[in-house]
Design a protein around this motif. Structure first.
Motif, mmCIF file in Angstrom:
data_model
loop_
_atom_site.group_PDB
_atom_site.id
_atom_site.type_symbol
_atom_site.label_atom_id
_atom_site.label_comp_id
_atom_site.label_asym_id
_atom_site.label_seq_id
_atom_site.Cartn_x
_atom_site.Cartn_y
_atom_site.Cartn_z
ATOM 1 N N ASP A 195 0.857 -1.180 0.000
ATOM 2 C CA ASP A 195 0.000 0.000 0.000
ATOM 3 C C ASP A 195 0.904 1.245 0.000
ATOM 4 O OD1 ASP A 195 -1.586 2.224 0.813
ATOM 5 O OD2 ASP A 195 -3.069 0.859 1.671
ATOM 6 N N PRO A 196 0.817 2.085 -1.041
ATOM 7 C CA PRO A 196 1.721 3.235 -1.145
ATOM 8 C C PRO A 196 1.517 4.301 -0.068
ATOM 9 C CG PRO A 196 0.011 3.344 -2.823
ATOM 10 C CD PRO A 196 -0.119 2.003 -2.184
ATOM 11 N N THR A 197 0.372 4.247 0.630
ATOM 12 C CA THR A 197 0.102 5.272 1.651
ATOM 13 C C THR A 197 0.703 4.914 3.008
ATOM 14 O OG1 THR A 197 -2.003 4.269 2.347
ATOM 15 C CG2 THR A 197 -2.081 5.809 0.503
ATOM 16 N N ILE A 198 1.178 3.689 3.162
ATOM 17 C CA ILE A 198 1.725 3.230 4.450
ATOM 18 C C ILE A 198 3.246 3.203 4.351
ATOM 19 C CG2 ILE A 198 1.697 1.430 6.200
ATOM 20 C CD1 ILE A 198 -1.028 2.752 5.711
ATOM 21 N N LYS A 199 3.905 4.136 5.064
ATOM 22 C CA LYS A 199 5.359 4.219 5.001
ATOM 23 C C LYS A 199 6.028 4.006 6.355
ATOM 24 C CE LYS A 199 5.242 7.235 0.968
ATOM 25 N NZ LYS A 199 5.587 8.545 0.391
ATOM 26 N N THR A 200 5.286 4.270 7.444
ATOM 27 C CA THR A 200 5.812 4.023 8.789
ATOM 28 C C THR A 200 4.684 3.488 9.662
ATOM 29 O OG1 THR A 200 5.267 6.153 9.806
ATOM 30 C CG2 THR A 200 7.315 6.034 8.509
ATOM 31 N N ILE A 201 5.028 3.039 10.871
ATOM 32 C CA ILE A 201 4.025 2.509 11.800
ATOM 33 C C ILE A 201 3.010 3.586 12.175
ATOM 34 C CG2 ILE A 201 5.364 3.024 13.885
ATOM 35 C CD1 ILE A 201 4.371 0.351 15.043
ATOM 36 N N ILE A 205 6.703 -1.683 5.872
ATOM 37 C CA ILE A 205 7.374 -0.760 6.789
ATOM 38 C C ILE A 205 8.437 -1.526 7.565
ATOM 39 C CG2 ILE A 205 5.373 0.753 6.963
ATOM 40 C CD1 ILE A 205 4.703 -0.525 9.637
ATOM 41 N N LYS A 206 9.164 -0.802 8.416
ATOM 42 C CA LYS A 206 10.267 -1.425 9.140
ATOM 43 C C LYS A 206 9.797 -2.576 10.023
ATOM 44 C CE LYS A 206 14.074 -0.286 12.295
ATOM 45 N NZ LYS A 206 14.725 0.790 13.078
ATOM 46 N N GLU A 207 8.643 -2.391 10.700
ATOM 47 C CA GLU A 207 8.152 -3.406 11.643
ATOM 48 C C GLU A 207 7.209 -4.377 10.934
ATOM 49 O OE1 GLU A 207 9.207 0.380 13.486
ATOM 50 O OE2 GLU A 207 7.637 -0.128 12.040
ATOM 51 N N SER A 208 7.464 -5.670 11.095
ATOM 52 C CA SER A 208 6.532 -6.681 10.589
ATOM 53 C C SER A 208 5.405 -6.861 11.597
ATOM 54 C CB SER A 208 7.246 -8.013 10.360
ATOM 55 O OG SER A 208 8.171 -7.911 9.302
ATOM 56 N N GLY A 209 4.204 -7.170 11.112
ATOM 57 C CA GLY A 209 3.068 -7.406 11.993
ATOM 58 C C GLY A 209 2.882 -8.879 12.275
#
Length: 708
Positions: free
Chosen positions: A626-632, A659-663
């Motif tokens: 998703d291009p709108t999600i770049k950080t937590i 992003i840096k953090e995996s869910g």
């Protein structure tokens, strides 16, 4: 040999005949991939897992036998080895039972019982254990000497001896061992002085924890042990003390006189000082071993999936190792993964040279006829991907985001330095990213498996067992896919059945000096590659465009004559037979059965003739976050996002959402139904849709769900 076969048969469902044949092959230095692929008639069609189990159990048996020999030698030197004890030792099939037998004779530091014996108190201990005396003070007074000043001192010394006898009782140890196995509790308490430390917070769930040890899952036990090792908590393994004491008393005390009182005190001492510490440690050790086995199995399964990730194939690739301040390192690779160009661009903060970067990338794509772009998924990955997608290329260029896990390990390694002695670690890292897209297996074998980034607690489990398991996975994957001997790196060749590091180096040296191999027969010319190594490796080595098409297949050279006969019977040559499905269907397999080649091998040969040398892996697919999600901070509960499964554990799977953090998708959130194995639902690198259900920004934790 028969005792070994019996040992393995008692722990598996494999027949004695198959075990015996497999052991014979192992003793001839045959590898697991070779045995499972090319000796199916001998083993009764055992697969790699079954052959691997036999290899492991064989090692366990040999370790047990070695320990028995050591113990028997020690007992002979002590002159205490009776025929009965020797027979018990020889009939024992577990290390625990063996050590119990050896316990009374084990040489260790001086004990309280030893001191009591030196002071002449063993006869008093025997009288008490006989439970016939009443006036113990009078009896004890007879054992006073310069070291024993009072009757109470004498009785205490006698109790120390009795406590040791109780500790050495195998029936008592086994009963308490069973209680620890079934009923023990693991309890943790925080070390208050360290409770507020930053590193302690990730363990705060275990600051005050209690549960049955047998129900403590692998990941939790390993986390608790790590927290204890780092000094943040204290842990204890315990059972119901009253229940344990009652059992021992019922086994030993047969009277209600003064002797019973002394024995009762000795029992409490034996339990608290000897039995409980030893058996609690043993229970924890066993639990840790099981946790290690589970964690290693998860790691191995993940690694297998990762190594068999879809390759893009032989394409010209532009690879980018993205960054902000230090810029984005760019490399251009030819279709064989060779480095043809490298430089650095600075499209992001602080220099913001986006226009120049776009122009440079466009120029490189045209100049080197780039077919695909690989972007590392680390820092500045999303920003770099956005930049690339702004570019209007003249040709169709596919864009992929590639995992960087372990790339830094490779770039600083001896292998990388030897491959690129004139380039720094940033260039090597970018090359690795590009090559991972082309062929993940060929590139990832260069990195120590536990550094690749799949699994959990890899530094906490038994490192020897972890390495053995992961090396076996790598070997399995490499041989399952097959290796092009004319393009493979020494690292990849070293995992081919029967090759190893030295022969891999010799193959590359021969290739450099003589050019590409033109046939499998030519492999025999490699220095020190003898008949055994050729037998083990030939079926897994591929030679593209060879005169004999079987040289680019999984058909072993030892079976070429069978294929030749099949072709002759069908009045065609081998070239005409290979790939001709209609003709192959007419082959009557039973006609070609011999003493050494049966239907299992013939079936494999026919399958291979239909699609010789086919890569069992799927092809790489483009994925877009998703291009709108770049950080937590961009996440909101309820969002539905695309993601890639990048790690699997027993309690769920982790998903990269760009992003840096995996869910984390907990196992309960994977599907509406109940499951026990996460792999039933997902696989590594699978493209999925997930729902954000909880965001913990301070702890950088994201909870996701798939069952929405």
């Amino acid at each position: 040999m028969q005792s070994l076969i019996h040992y393995i048969a008692s722990k598996t469902s494999i027949s004695n005949k198959s075990i015996e044949s497999t052991i014979h092959l192992i003793n001839q230095d045959c590898t697991i991939p070779f045995i499972s692929r090319y000796r199916k008639e001998a083993t009764g069609n055992l697969d790699e897992v079954q052959v691997g189990d036999i290899v492991t159990l064989k090692k366990d048996f040999e370790a047990l036998q070695k320990r028995k020999e050591s113990i028997l030698k020690s007992l002979e030197e002590q002159a205490v080895l009776s025929d009965e004890l020797k027979q018990k030792i020889e009939n024992t099939d577990t290390l625990i039972a063996l050590e119990d037998l050896y316990l009374p004779y084990k040489k260790s530091r001086k004990t309280k019982a030893d001191t009591a014996r030196e002071n002449g108190l063993e006869p008093l201990a025997k009288i008490i254990m006989a439970q016939n005396a009443n006036d113990l003070d009078f009896l004890a007074s007879k054992y006073l000497n310069k070291n024993i000043s009072s009757e109470e001192n004498a009785l205490e010394g006698a109790r120390h001896i009795i406590a040791e006898w109780i500790n050495e009782r195998i029936d008592i140890r086994n009963s308490l061992r069973n209680q620890y196995d079934r009923y023990s509790e693991i309890t943790t308490k925080v070390v208050k002085a360290k409770a507020e430390e930053e590193n302690a917070q990730k363990y705060r769930d275990y600051f005050d924890w209690n549960e049955p040890l047998k129900r403590c899952p692998s990941h939790r036990l390993l986390a608790i042990l790590r927290a204890e090792n780092e000094g943040f908590i204290k842990l204890k393994i315990s059972i119901d003390q009253d229940r344990a004491l009652d059992y021992i008393e019922n086994r030993i005390i047969k009277s209600d006189n003064h002797c019973a009182t002394q024995i009762e005190l000795a029992i409490k001492d034996a339990f608290k000082r000897l039995l409980a510490p030893a058996l609690a440690n043993e229970a924890l050790s066993n639990a840790k071993e099981k946790a290690d086995t589970t964690a290693i199995a998860v790691f191995a399964k993940n690694l297998n999936q990762l190594l068999l990730s879809p390759p893009l194939g032989e394409k010209t690739i532009l690879a980018i190792d993205p960054g902000f301040r230090t810029g984005c390192k760019i490399v251009c690779l030819d279709k064989q993964g060779g480095l043809v160009h490298n430089e650095t661009i600075y499209p992001h903060e602080p220099r913001k040279e986006a226009t120049q970067a776009i122009k440079k990338i466009s120029t490189l794509v045209n100049a080197y006829k780039i077919e695909a772009i690989a972007i590392g998924n680390g820092t500045a990955s999303r920003e770099t991907e956005t930049l690339i997608k702004r570019i209007r290329f003249e040709t169709d260029v596919q864009v992929f985001v590639v995992s960087e896990a372990g790339a830094s390990i490779y770039s600083a390694s001896k292998i990388a330095r030897e491959e690129f002695p004139n380039y720094d670690v940033t260039v090597r890292g970018a090359v690795s990213i590009g090559r991972r897209l082309s062929d993940p297996l060929a590139e990832l074998v260069k990195i120590e498996a536990k550094s690749i980034g799949v699994g959990q607690y890899q530094h906490d489990v038994d490192q020897t067992k972890l390495k053995e398991a992961l090396d076996r996975v790598v070997e399995s994957c490499v041989n399952k896919v097959g290796v092009n001997i004319n393009t493979a790196s020494p690292s990849l060749l070293s995992y081919v059945s029967g090759i190893g590091e030295k022969l891999a180096e010799n193959i590359v040296i021969y290739r450099d000096e003589n050019g590409a191999f033109t046939s499998r027969e030519e492999i025999k010319n490699v220095t020190r590659l003898g008949n055994k190594a050729f037998e083990q490796s030939a079926g897994f080595l591929r030679i593209k465009n060879a005169k004999n098409p079987l040289d680019d297949s999984a058909v072993h050279p030892e079976s070429y004559s069978v294929v030749k006969k099949m072709a002759a019977d069908l009045k065609v040559n081998i070239q005409e037979l290979v790939g001709n499905k209609e003709l192959i269907k007419t082959i009557q397999l039973k006609k070609y059965c011999t003493e050494n080649i049966g239907l299992p091998t013939l079936t494999d040969i026919v399958k291979e003739l239909e699609k010789p040398g086919i890569d069992p892996r799927e092809k790489a697919k483009i994925f877009e976050f998703d291009p709108t999600i770049k950080t937590i901070n961009d996440l909101r509960e309820g969002q539905i996002l695309p993601g890639i499964v990048n790690n699997i554990t027993n309690f769920g799977c982790f998903v990269d959402i760009g992003i840096k953090e995996s869910g984390l998708v907990h196992i309960s959130k994977l599907t509406d139904g109940y499951i026990t194995d996460v792999n039933e639902v997902v696989s590594l690198q699978q493209h999925v849709k997930v729902k954000v259900i909880e965001i913990d920004i301070p702890r950088k934790r994201i909870q996701l769900a798939m069952n929405f």
